[in-house]
Every structure is written in C-alpha cells, then in structure tokens.
Design a protein around this motif. Structure first.
Motif, mmCIF file in Angstrom:
data_model
loop_
_atom_site.group_PDB
_atom_site.id
_atom_site.type_symbol
_atom_site.label_atom_id
_atom_site.label_comp_id
_atom_site.label_asym_id
_atom_site.label_seq_id
_atom_site.Cartn_x
_atom_site.Cartn_y
_atom_site.Cartn_z
ATOM 1 N N ARG A 374 0.817 -1.217 0.000
ATOM 2 C CA ARG A 374 0.000 0.000 0.000
ATOM 3 C C ARG A 374 0.852 1.269 0.000
ATOM 4 O O ARG A 374 0.414 2.321 0.453
ATOM 5 C CB ARG A 374 -0.971 -0.024 1.189
ATOM 6 C CG ARG A 374 -1.956 -1.167 1.065
ATOM 7 C CD ARG A 374 -3.106 -1.108 2.031
ATOM 8 N NE ARG A 374 -4.021 -2.219 1.774
ATOM 9 C CZ ARG A 374 -4.991 -2.217 0.884
ATOM 10 N NH1 ARG A 374 -5.204 -1.130 0.156
ATOM 11 N NH2 ARG A 374 -5.754 -3.286 0.701
ATOM 12 N N PHE A 375 2.063 1.183 -0.559
ATOM 13 C CA PHE A 375 2.930 2.358 -0.663
ATOM 14 C C PHE A 375 3.817 2.171 -1.888
ATOM 15 O O PHE A 375 3.894 1.084 -2.463
ATOM 16 C CB PHE A 375 3.749 2.544 0.610
ATOM 17 C CG PHE A 375 4.548 1.334 1.001
ATOM 18 C CD1 PHE A 375 5.865 1.202 0.608
ATOM 19 C CD2 PHE A 375 3.979 0.319 1.760
ATOM 20 C CE1 PHE A 375 6.605 0.081 0.962
ATOM 21 C CE2 PHE A 375 4.710 -0.802 2.123
ATOM 22 C CZ PHE A 375 6.025 -0.923 1.720
ATOM 23 N N ALA A 376 4.498 3.233 -2.267
ATOM 24 C CA ALA A 376 5.198 3.238 -3.555
ATOM 25 C C ALA A 376 6.468 2.392 -3.564
ATOM 26 O O ALA A 376 6.683 1.583 -4.463
ATOM 27 C CB ALA A 376 5.533 4.688 -3.940
ATOM 28 N N MET A 377 7.339 2.597 -2.583
ATOM 29 C CA MET A 377 8.655 1.941 -2.590
ATOM 30 C C MET A 377 8.559 0.558 -1.934
ATOM 31 O O MET A 377 9.110 0.293 -0.872
ATOM 32 C CB MET A 377 9.684 2.816 -1.873
ATOM 33 C CG MET A 377 9.848 4.198 -2.456
ATOM 34 S SD MET A 377 10.675 4.240 -4.068
ATOM 35 C CE MET A 377 9.419 4.979 -5.112
ATOM 36 N N ARG A 378 7.846 -0.353 -2.576
ATOM 37 C CA ARG A 378 7.573 -1.672 -1.996
ATOM 38 C C ARG A 378 8.706 -2.650 -2.287
ATOM 39 O O ARG A 378 9.290 -2.645 -3.367
ATOM 40 C CB ARG A 378 6.269 -2.245 -2.584
ATOM 41 C CG ARG A 378 5.053 -1.364 -2.387
ATOM 42 C CD ARG A 378 3.822 -1.996 -3.033
ATOM 43 N NE ARG A 378 4.028 -2.300 -4.432
ATOM 44 C CZ ARG A 378 3.952 -1.417 -5.411
ATOM 45 N NH1 ARG A 378 3.654 -0.159 -5.155
ATOM 46 N NH2 ARG A 378 4.147 -1.774 -6.660
ATOM 47 N N GLY A 379 8.971 -3.522 -1.298
ATOM 48 C CA GLY A 379 9.889 -4.628 -1.520
ATOM 49 C C GLY A 379 11.298 -4.198 -1.881
ATOM 50 O O GLY A 379 11.763 -3.110 -1.539
ATOM 51 N N ASP A 380 11.987 -5.052 -2.608
ATOM 52 C CA ASP A 380 13.380 -4.840 -2.983
ATOM 53 C C ASP A 380 13.445 -3.961 -4.228
ATOM 54 O O ASP A 380 12.870 -4.307 -5.269
ATOM 55 C CB ASP A 380 14.046 -6.195 -3.267
ATOM 56 C CG ASP A 380 15.540 -6.072 -3.511
ATOM 57 O OD1 ASP A 380 16.029 -4.950 -3.729
ATOM 58 O OD2 ASP A 380 16.219 -7.121 -3.495
ATOM 59 N N PRO A 381 14.125 -2.819 -4.163
ATOM 60 C CA PRO A 381 14.198 -1.953 -5.351
ATOM 61 C C PRO A 381 14.859 -2.626 -6.548
ATOM 62 O O PRO A 381 14.616 -2.230 -7.692
ATOM 63 C CB PRO A 381 15.018 -0.751 -4.858
ATOM 64 C CG PRO A 381 15.712 -1.214 -3.629
ATOM 65 C CD PRO A 381 14.837 -2.257 -3.017
ATOM 66 N N LYS A 382 15.663 -3.661 -6.305
ATOM 67 C CA LYS A 382 16.310 -4.360 -7.426
ATOM 68 C C LYS A 382 15.292 -5.096 -8.289
ATOM 69 O O LYS A 382 15.565 -5.400 -9.457
ATOM 70 C CB LYS A 382 17.350 -5.345 -6.889
ATOM 71 C CG LYS A 382 18.531 -4.683 -6.205
ATOM 72 C CD LYS A 382 19.509 -5.710 -5.665
ATOM 73 C CE LYS A 382 20.675 -5.049 -4.945
ATOM 74 N NZ LYS A 382 21.600 -6.047 -4.361
ATOM 75 N N ALA A 383 14.122 -5.384 -7.721
ATOM 76 C CA ALA A 383 13.092 -6.092 -8.478
ATOM 77 C C ALA A 383 12.338 -5.169 -9.426
ATOM 78 O O ALA A 383 11.554 -5.640 -10.255
ATOM 79 C CB ALA A 383 12.110 -6.763 -7.516
ATOM 80 N N HIS A 384 12.554 -3.865 -9.297
ATOM 81 C CA HIS A 384 11.884 -2.885 -10.152
ATOM 82 C C HIS A 384 12.786 -2.607 -11.343
ATOM 83 O O HIS A 384 13.877 -2.051 -11.190
ATOM 84 C CB HIS A 384 11.615 -1.599 -9.358
ATOM 85 C CG HIS A 384 10.681 -0.642 -10.035
ATOM 86 N ND1 HIS A 384 9.333 -0.621 -9.777
ATOM 87 C CD2 HIS A 384 10.905 0.314 -10.960
ATOM 88 C CE1 HIS A 384 8.762 0.317 -10.497
ATOM 89 N NE2 HIS A 384 9.697 0.904 -11.238
ATOM 90 N N GLY A 385 12.340 -3.007 -12.542
ATOM 91 C CA GLY A 385 13.215 -2.940 -13.701
ATOM 92 C C GLY A 385 12.712 -2.052 -14.823
ATOM 93 O O GLY A 385 11.716 -1.337 -14.681
#
Length: 768
Positions: A374-385
């Motif tokens: 429920r927020f923008a910077m979820r989980g591991d940033p490395k997974a955002h590609g």
C-alpha cells in the motif's frame, strides 16, 4: 563573556541486577563498585533491580549507551530463561547495535546458547577481572557504539562542529554571536541554543558536501535514505513536500502535455501545472456521508476511461501529445485512506510511464507489514526494472516521522522512460535553496535513521498499538452509553471485525488488540460494509490507516441523511482547543487526530477525559461563558447567554436547513469546465489582467486562482476553470460557507484563494 547555552553530551549505562539492592553481599559489593567506577568516569548509571524495571527503562530511554545485565547462574536459575531471553529480544527489537554485556561469575553452559550469544556482545567476569578494567571495557564499547550511531551527514556535521573554526563567510550571525549584541537577540540565542547557530554555516564548507551536486556527506545521506526507504535514489527536500511535488511535476511534464491528476490533490500539484504548462486531466475521487474525500475508483484508472477523458477534454486542442506523460495520486489521503498501490501502478502503468504517489502523510508505511503493498517503494528496489513504470514518492519527513518542519524526501525507482539525474536535478534545484540550513538536512537524515533496522518496526508498532488502544477505549465507552440509551462519540472504523481464531465477527471493542495491530483485513474496505460509506469499491482496493483516528460525533445516519438531533464536530473541536488539545482537522461530523511516533503513552487518556467532560457539559447545557469563554468574549452578541447544547442545536439546525452536506457533495463531485491552461490563467493574474470580485459577480467568469475550502483542503475550482452559473454547485457552496461564517463568528471556514472582506469572500476572476 558568553556562557555555555547547550547541554554537553553525557553517556548513560543501564545496569540490570537485583544485587544492587543487596550492597552487603559479595555480588552486591562487586556490582556496586562497578557502578561507582563508571560514575567516577562521568558516566551516568541507571539502576534496575529486576528485568521488568530494566525493560521499562529500555523502552523509555533511547539515550542509553550500554546495557549490563546480570547473567549469573544463580540469577538465571531463579528466573525463567524465557524471561531473560525475552529481555534480550526486546533490546534488539529496538536497537541492533547498543552494547549488551552479560555479567556472570562463571560460565553457565545452559545460559550461554547460540541465540544469547547472538543477541549480546560480550561477557563480563565480575570476580575474574579488576573493576577498573571492566569499566574500561564498558567505555570502549560505548566509544565503538558512538562512532557508528550517527548517519553520514550528521557524523560529518558533528565533526565539523568540533573544529571551532573562525569564519569570514556567510551567514552574518557568525555562529550566533551577532544575536548576543542586542537584548532581543540574546533571548533568541539563549532560547534555541548555541549548537543550532554554530551548525548554520555557509556552503563554503566543502567537508559537508554540496546539496546542488549531491556530493560528499550530503550525497552519502541521500544514498543512505535511498537504502532505508527502498529507492534507487533519493533527494533531500528542504522546501517541504510542496517543493518536492513541484520538482517532480516540472521534470516529468512539458508544455502542453497531459497530466493525470488526482482531484484530491495538494495545492502544490496546481503549482506544478502552472510551472510546467501541463494540461490536467482529473481523476475524480469518491466522497462519503461525513464529507470525507475517499479513493478514486479503479475504473477511473482503466486505459479506456483515461482515453475517453482525454478525447473529450475541452483543452485538447492545446495538447502537444495525445497521450498522458505522468500521473499523480494522493496516497494515503489526508483522512488515512490507503490504496492497493501495486494495483494502482499496474492500472496506471498501461497509460503512463511515470507515476507519482504523493505520500506526504505516509512516510512510515514501508516499515510495518500491516501496510504491505500500500505504498510506492515496496519490496526490494532491485526487483523494479526497465519494463516497470518509473515511480516517484514524496514524503514529508516532518509530518508523521521525526524531522524539522520543511524536511521532505523525493524517492525514485527508475523504470520506463526515466528522468536522468542531472536533468532531474535542474528541476530539483529550482525548488530548493543554494543556502541550505544544515539542521534541516541533518533532521531529515535522522528521520530516516530512526526507521533503519529494527527500530522502524518497533516505533511504528508502538504508534499503531496506541491508536488501537484509544480506538477500543472510545468504542467501549460508546457501547456503554448506548446501552443506557445515551449518546457518545465513536471511532471511525469497522464496528465489527472477523476474529482470525474463530472466524466469527466480534465487536471492535472486544477484538484482540494484537490482531488489530497486525491484520490489515480489520481495516480494509469490504463491499457491503456500511461504516465507511464508500460504495462500489472492490474488496481490498482501500484500507483505513489505523493511526489516523477519526472521532465521529452524532448526527449523521448510515443512510447519508442528517438525523433529528446531532452535535456538529466544529463545536467539539472548539471545546478541545479550549482545553489545549489540537486535532489535525475537523469536518462536519468528524474530528481527526493523528497518532505519530512523537505521541507519548497515555497522552490519549487526556483526550478521552475531555471527550467525557464535553458530554457532561453538553448534557447539562453548561453556559458557554464557562466552557468556551474565549468564543463568547470574541462575539458576545452571537453567543452571550447560550449553553453548549444550545450552540450545538443551533449549528446542527443551520447545517440541516442550509443543506450544507448536499452542497458540499455537489461542489466536490462535479468538475468545472476548464477554459484555459492553469499556466495561462496564472500568467494573466500576475500580469494584472484580473479583478477581485465578490461571489455574486463571479458567475460565468474564469478563475485566476485555485479555490480550496478547508476542510477538506482540495480545490473546487482550479485556475483557468469557470466558476459556473450563480446557482451552480461551486458558487452555491461558497455562498453557504460565507453564510456559515456570518452566522457563527469564530467558526468561519477557511477558503484558500479568496480574500475575506467584512465577512464576504472575494476571488480573482480573469478579465474578459
């Protein structure tokens, strides 16, 4: 001679040992000797004679630099090992690095497990080494701890302060000395303390880094924040989230480009439109019976709906591109409504490459699992590609985290069509300063460091638990008075929740507090629920943030119609202010109180007591001279001789007869017709091509400013939009607010963008 005006740092050591109370025993003499030795080295020793007292100190005092715990075989034998182990776990759940030393008389095989060794730092042998040597070990541990306790910029700033250099550069107050040369300046200097002024230095100090270049310790601080908050890169904002929002908007949107904008937006989004020359296409949120602006329905985010919105846009002839380039959504809303942001990004990502979640009031979400997804910077940033949209989040560190006012962060996860750093930095620097107050940067970094490691969850757990305790106390009081057929306030949340053990619905007042603090299902808007008042939303689309506590006053029915009697929330809010309790915001039937990490335990008990006092005074119709004396003094002609219930009845009657709830709903749920771009309207206003007109002359005219009633604090008319006909929803609502202010002096509604002249609203309309 100038005297010291700041407190020198003093180290604290906590000793937890029951033998402190037995000074005549062998063990008691040894531990007392150690305490005296530490005291002689100018270390403050805090003593606790049992684990319970020690735990209380650990929870309440974050200044402790080392903890010594009795771990003798005799001690562990008397108490359960589970209790001793729980104490160590409590320490590490709050502070991963504070030195923990276990005091023993000899090795205890059973007491020295792998987990115990992992949770502690070393053993202290009270009868095998000299007391001065053991004290030196404690001091060495403190020094190691202190070297690493501060994040990078604060460490650099503290080191700089120790240089005590002579400056021949700005600022002119020269470490505060200038203030000491006049009486008023000296009072100012003494009030804030020398350290603030010594740390306020010019940008010539290269050792502190550059805000413009994001280099040195400032750059390290931003990299540190990016790690803590889960971003690819972060920027420290010094002009609040208003400046952060404007920086993103201007970098992402070009002249004549479509921007999808949440209509439930902060005025900085309007300012971003003006700065960029973008064309707003508004995403319209819902509204409930209490006047709370709710979530945007997911169908508004569907590509077909967005395409239809753009194709029908009155200003599409000015569009440089046919597709939108950016979208901004407020999450959470001001009343604590949180989206399934993963789904929001998935839907919006089909139409735009850049998505911005304005999380000004929501910077803590990453650090507690109840807010998962429920927020923008979820989980591991490395997974955002590269196939994902580029995502921005703006957070006011000063609002519900811990930082000085104006401190904010911009967090970025680069994906499709990213904005390269050096280009983004041009927009960033247009919204910040070339003369930063280093205390702001330092406080922003401390706000991040408090969330780093286990302390982030521990701190947010405490806030959630305190908010829930208050909510349940209020719910129980409401139930008790209802059983006696009396009125009372109630918390805005589900009246019943599903018990996860039995699967049965139980009263919120009786629910397991641990479940309420960990199970998001207790706070999610479920279809068919009447309590939240938002129909047609899919299950899980929205969740109420438990720390944003709405106190509901009686008078509004579940059917959305005003009842026969009621107590308008502005009366309660005035009563709370009179007793030094300042809520965050007040709507027609709800007072909102924000629980933050700065809320002390039991503080809500005073709030609860005042709510009960209000009930007593209302039921007795206590004279306003006794319970709202300042109000009577301000407007005696309106309130002299009136009681508290009289005021509530009169105000409720006015609200009902004037149909204020209906007028508000119409004003916020319909969009005025845009006739020119916000930038063009602003340009005409600044050029003087506008005139200040009373409400009765605004019909059919184009606004040069945003008209923003508080509450709820979102625009009903934006720059470049037409005010509509005299009997249209926007001017009708403004006239109702004007009438309200004349009828109830002291309760006037703020309408930003207007000028109040003798109780009448005036606004800038562009010349025809």
């Amino acid at each position: 001679m100038l005297e010291r005006t700041v407190k020198l740092q003093k180290h604290e050591v906590l000793i937890i040992d029951e033998k402190l109370a037995l000074p005549q025993s062998v063990g008691g003499r040894a531990v007392r000797a150690l305490a005296d030795e530490l005291t002689s080295r100018d270390i403050e020793v805090i003593e606790a004679v049992n684990y319970h007292d020690g735990r209380s100190v650990i929870i309440s005092d974050a200044a402790i630099d080392a903890i010594l715990i009795d771990w003798s075989e005799e001690r562990i034998g008397k108490l359960s090992r589970a209790e001793a182990l729980d104490l160590l776990r409590t320490i590490r759940s709050r502070n991963a690095t504070v030195p923990v030393m276990l005091m023993a008389d000899h090795v205890s095989r059973d007491g020295l497990t792998v987990e115990v060794m992992q949770l502690s730092d070393e053993y202290v042998w009270l009868h095998a080494d000299t007391i001065p040597f053991i004290a030196s070990r404690v001091v060495a541990g403190i020094q190691r701890y202190q070297r690493n306790i501060l994040p990078p910029f604060n460490k650099a700033l503290f080191n700089y302060m120790n240089l005590a250099e002579y400056s021949w550069a700005a600022p002119g107050h020269q470490g505060g000395v200038a203030f000491t040369k006049t009486p008023a300046g000296r009072v100012f200097f003494d009030f804030f303390g020398e350290n603030l002024f010594r740390s306020d230095t010019g940008i010539e100090r290269g050792g502190l880094g550059s805000l413009a270049e994001h280099s040195g310790p400032i750059g390290e601080a931003e990299a540190y924040a990016a790690r803590v908050f889960g971003a690819h890169r972060s920027y420290s904002g010094l002009t609040g989230t208003s400046g952060s929002n404007r920086a993103i908007f201007a970098a992402a949107v070009g002249d004549g480009e479509f921007a999808l904008c949440d209509r439930n937006c902060h005025k900085s989004i309007e300012q971003g439109l003006i700065a960029s020359g973008g064309i707003p296409a508004f995403l319209v949120p819902t509204r409930n019976r209490y006047g709370i602006i709710g979530p945007i329905p997911p169908q508004e985010f569907e590509p077909k709906a967005i395409r239809a919105k753009l194709d029908a846009h009155p200003l599409k002839q000015h569009a440089a591109k046919k597709d939108p380039v950016y979208a901004v959504v407020t999450n959470s809303t001001y009343d604590g409504l949180c989206y399934d942001s993963a789904e929001v990004e998935k839907l919006l990502g089909k139409s735009v490459d850049r998505i911005h979640l304005d999380e000004a009031w929501y910077g803590y979400a990453r650090f507690n699992p109840i807010y998962e997804n429920r927020f923008a910077m979820r989980g591991d940033p490395k997974a955002h590609g590269p196939s994902d949209p580029t995502v921005f989040a703006t957070q006011s560190t000063h609002k519900l985290l811990a930082a000085l006012s104006q401190a904010s962060y911009i967090h970025v996860r680069d994906g499709r069509n990213p904005i390269e750093h050096s280009r983004f930095n041009v927009s960033y620097m247009a919204q910040t300063t070339t003369s930063p107050l280093y205390a702001l940067i330092a406080s922003n970094e401390i706000g991040a460091s408090m969330m780093d490691g286990p302390s982030g969850k521990a701190l947010t757990d405490e806030v959630i638990e305190e908010a829930i305790t208050f909510r349940q106390t209020l719910a129980r009081a409401h139930r008790e008075f209802t059983a006696k057929k009396e009125w009372f306030f109630s918390p805005w949340n589900a009246p019943k929740v599903k018990d996860r053990k039995t699967g049965k619905k139980v009263d919120f007042a009786d629910a397991d507090p641990r479940q309420l603090a960990t199970d998001s299902d207790c706070w999610v808007f479920h279809p068919g629920d009447k309590w939240h008042g938002f129909d047609g939303l899919p299950d899980g689309w929205c969740m109420l943030d438990p720390i944003k506590v709405g106190i509901v006053s009686p008078g509004m029915g579940d059917d959305g119609k005003m009842q026969g009697k009621g107590i308008p929330a502005p009366v309660l809010s005035a009563y709370l202010h009179h007793f030094g309790i300042i809520p965050s915001r007040t709507t027609d039937f709800m007072v909102l109180c924000l629980f933050s990490i700065g809320i002390t335990k039991g503080k809500w008990g005073t709030l609860m007591s005042v709510l009960l006092d209000f009930k007593d005074d209302y039921d007795a119709n206590r004279p306003l001279e006794q319970c709202l004396g300042d109000l009577v003094a301000e407007a005696p002609a309106a309130y002299a001789g009136m009681g508290l219930r009289d005021l509530a009845d009169r105000m409720f009657k006015h609200m009902k007869e004037s149909h204020m709830d209906r007028l508000q709903a119409e004003a916020f749920c319909a969009l005025p017709r845009p006739q020119m771009l916000p930038r063009r309207a602003y340009g005409m206003l600044m050029a003087g091509d506008a005139e200040l007109l009373p409400v009765e002359k605004l019909a059919g005219r184009v606004s040069g400013v945003g008209i923003i009633p508080y509450p709820p604090g979102i625009p009903i008319v934006m720059p470049g939009e037409n005010f509509g006909p005299a009997d249209g929803p926007w001017l009708s609502y403004v006239r109702a607010l004007e009438d309200w202010g004349r009828t109830f002096p002291g309760f006037e509604k703020e309408v930003e963008g207007t000028v109040v002249v003798e109780g009448a609203y005036q606004a800038w309309a562009l010349k025809e």
